[in-house]
Enzyme design. Structure first.
Site, short mmCIF file in Angstrom:
data_model
loop_
_atom_site.label_atom_id
_atom_site.label_comp_id
_atom_site.label_asym_id
_atom_site.label_seq_id
_atom_site.Cartn_x
_atom_site.Cartn_y
_atom_site.Cartn_z
N ASP A 265 0.91 -1.23 -0.06
CA ASP A 265 -0.22 0.06 -0.10
C ASP A 265 0.81 1.44 0.27
O ASP A 265 1.60 1.60 0.85
CB ASP A 265 -0.91 -0.05 1.22
CG ASP A 265 -2.01 1.05 1.19
OD1 ASP A 265 -1.91 1.96 0.61
OD2 ASP A 265 -2.93 0.99 2.16
N GLY A 304 -4.72 3.33 -8.02
CA GLY A 304 -5.01 3.83 -9.40
C GLY A 304 -4.11 4.78 -9.98
O GLY A 304 -4.51 5.40 -10.87
N ASP A 325 -10.69 3.72 -1.64
CA ASP A 325 -11.24 2.62 -0.79
C ASP A 325 -12.85 2.53 -0.97
O ASP A 325 -13.51 3.70 -0.89
CB ASP A 325 -11.05 3.07 0.60
CG ASP A 325 -9.39 2.69 0.92
OD1 ASP A 325 -8.87 2.73 0.22
OD2 ASP A 325 -9.01 2.81 2.10
#
Ligand code: GLA
Length: 501
Positions: A265, A304, A325
């Site tokens: 992440d 993205g 999210d």
């Protein structure tokens, strides 16, 4: 001389705003139940009544842009600029003896968070440096995720409340409730498992996960696989230890534990690296995973940015998030899911667009809406990572998550992603070509009220009208007749067909 000096010092320290000075580096460590601590660093420079400097908390790095008051009662406002997003944080504080007593709120009406900061060595908690990055090259395909990964992830339901016991229970449930038989295999621990690093730099889990290797062995004994989560930054999104500067070591640790899947992440890296560094940053972990010698699915999570679908496979990525999210609401799910049509060309065996995990069964949508969620994700060849509590699943929810007719669409080996080929107002028809020559056709009604939707086969690219179809939710065969097919679709609902020539 000494006798005079001491009382003078005490007088100055006790007089607000006079000699007391906030200049310096301060750290507040708030202990958490999992044995880790959340650290906030205040690097302050006081010049008269003006306070400047930085505030670092978790993955946020604020520059102080406003200040008022004196050391005895001050307010500082920090600002973080991250691309188009500007964040502010306000701390109120006072210097009492050698303690800096500070308080803040996460949001205007959120509860007050109080903490005590102490002086820290200069440099501790400073903004981490951008690490040198490898030249770009193509990381070879790891041979995994030939169809979109299926499993479960802890974040949507449990967030920081995930622990060893709950992961074992999820594995037990998945292995016995029909989900494993339907294709679900990964049991993925998201953020908040991390503890501290030891002197050699090896990461250890926190108190919630006493023995990660034993947990992996347990999950494997159920015929399932275990996933984990990290960040290329020093901190994860929830403020836990990231892999910054320890990428190779962490990949080896995951391999030694028996980890099968890594979600990586960007969150804590965004202030350190530039957007154009992203590919090299992700390549570094892609290489590290392959060098670690265990097959590990590599899931990129950077929402993205930077057209990740164009370079995701080059860094060894098996899937990449395409959006921010998801939330357990119709508004969030439908906004994400119905925005994916243009990305269809980038999906295929081994590398998938990831519109985020499933919310099916978490309670924020109706069963009709969850059917739409499951149908849309399957049309999109999306990873099917359940995000609910698998220990307690209502039969109606299990019927959605374990619908094999729909799962077969998601898992179709050709790996073509659906596109929206027709829309009118809030009605859309998406079509996905399948490996056996049939097509998945989904009639979506995004409106709140029911609506009749007509599929005109010629408009959807069919050279001849198909002869029969299967309704994938009613599990019934349908005989088609003529150039079009109409159905009344409930509000927020779907009619999902597998159409045969
Ligand atoms: C980010 C990710 C989420 C989740 C959290 C954990 O927000 O996008 O999916 O992993 O971090 O902190």
């Amino acid at each position: 001389m000494k006798a005079l000096f001491l009382p003078l010092m005490l007088l100055l320290a006790a007089t607000p705003g006079m000699a007391a000075n906030l200049t310096g580096n301060w750290v507040a460590a708030q202990p958490l139940a999992d044995g880790t601590a959340r650290r906030t660093y205040f690097n302050l420079e006081q010049d008269g009544s003006h306070i400047s400097g930085t505030i670092r908390t978790n993955q946020f790095y604020y520059t102080i842009t406003e200040s008022t008051g004196s050391p005895a009662d001050f307010t500082i406002i920090g600002t973080e600029q991250d691309g188009k997003t500007t964040r502010h944080v306000t701390y109120k504080g006072k210097l009492v003896g050698d303690e800096l007593q500070v308080s803040t709120r996460r949001r205007p009406n959120a509860p007050l968070i109080e903490m005590v900061a102490h002086r820290a060595p200069t440099g501790e908690g400073a903004m981490p440096a951008r690490l040198a990055l490898p030249p770009l090259h193509d990381v070879p395909y790891n041979g995994l995720a030939k169809t979109p990964p299926m499993g479960w992830n802890s974040w949507n339901k449990f967030a920081s409340k995930v622990d060893d016991a709950s992961v074992r229970q999820m594995a037990d449930a998945m292995a016995t409730n029909g989900m494993k038989d339907a294709g679900y295999v990964y049991v993925n621990i998201d953020d908040t498992w991390q503890g501290e690093r030891d002197a050699q730099g090896n990461i250890h889990p926190n108190k919630k996960f006493p023995d990660m290797k034993a947990l992996a062995d347990y999950v494997h004994s159920k015929g399932l696989k275990l996933g984990i989560y990290s960040s290329p930054g020093p901190n994860t999104c929830a403020g836990y230890e990231g892999s910054y500067g320890h990428e190779d070591r962490d990949a080896r640790t995951y391999a030694a534990w028996g980890i099968d899947y890594l979600k990586y992440d960007w969150c804590g890296a965004r202030n350190i690296y530039k957007a154009e560094d992203m590919q090299a940053v992700y390549q570094k972990m892609g290489d590290a995973l392959q060098a670690a010698g265990r097959p590990i699915v590599y899931s990129l999570c950077q929402y993205g940015l930077d057209d990740v679908w164009k370079w995701g496979p080059k860094v060894g990525g098996n899937l990449w998030r395409t959006t921010g999210d998801i939330r357990d609401s119709w508004a969030s799910m439908s906004k994400i899911g119905f925005s994916q049509s243009d990305l269809a060309p980038w999906a295929g065996p081994g590398h998938w667009n990831d519109p985020d995990m499933l919310e099916v069964g978490n309670g924020g949508m109706t069963d009709t809406e969850y059917k739409t969620h499951m149908s849309l994700w399957s049309m999109l060849a999306a990873p099917l990572l359940a995000g609910n509590d698998l220990r307690h699943i209502e039969p109606s929810i299990m019927a959605i998550l374990a619908n094999r007719d729909v799962i077969a669409i998601d898992q179709d080996p050709a790996g073509h992603e659906a596109q929206c080929l027709w829309h009118s107002g809030e009605q859309e028809i998406w079509v996905r070509p399948l490996s056996d020559g049939s097509h998945a056709v989904a009639l979506f009604n995004r409106a709140a009220d029911s609506a009749k939707i007509t599929a005109k086969w010629a408009d959807l690219g069919f050279r001849s009208a198909p002869q029969h179809a299967r309704d994938l939710w009613l599990h019934q065969d349908i005989t088609l007749d003529g150039p079009e097919y109409s159905s009344v679709v409930p509000g927020h609902g779907v009619m999902m067909l597998r159409v045969y020539r």
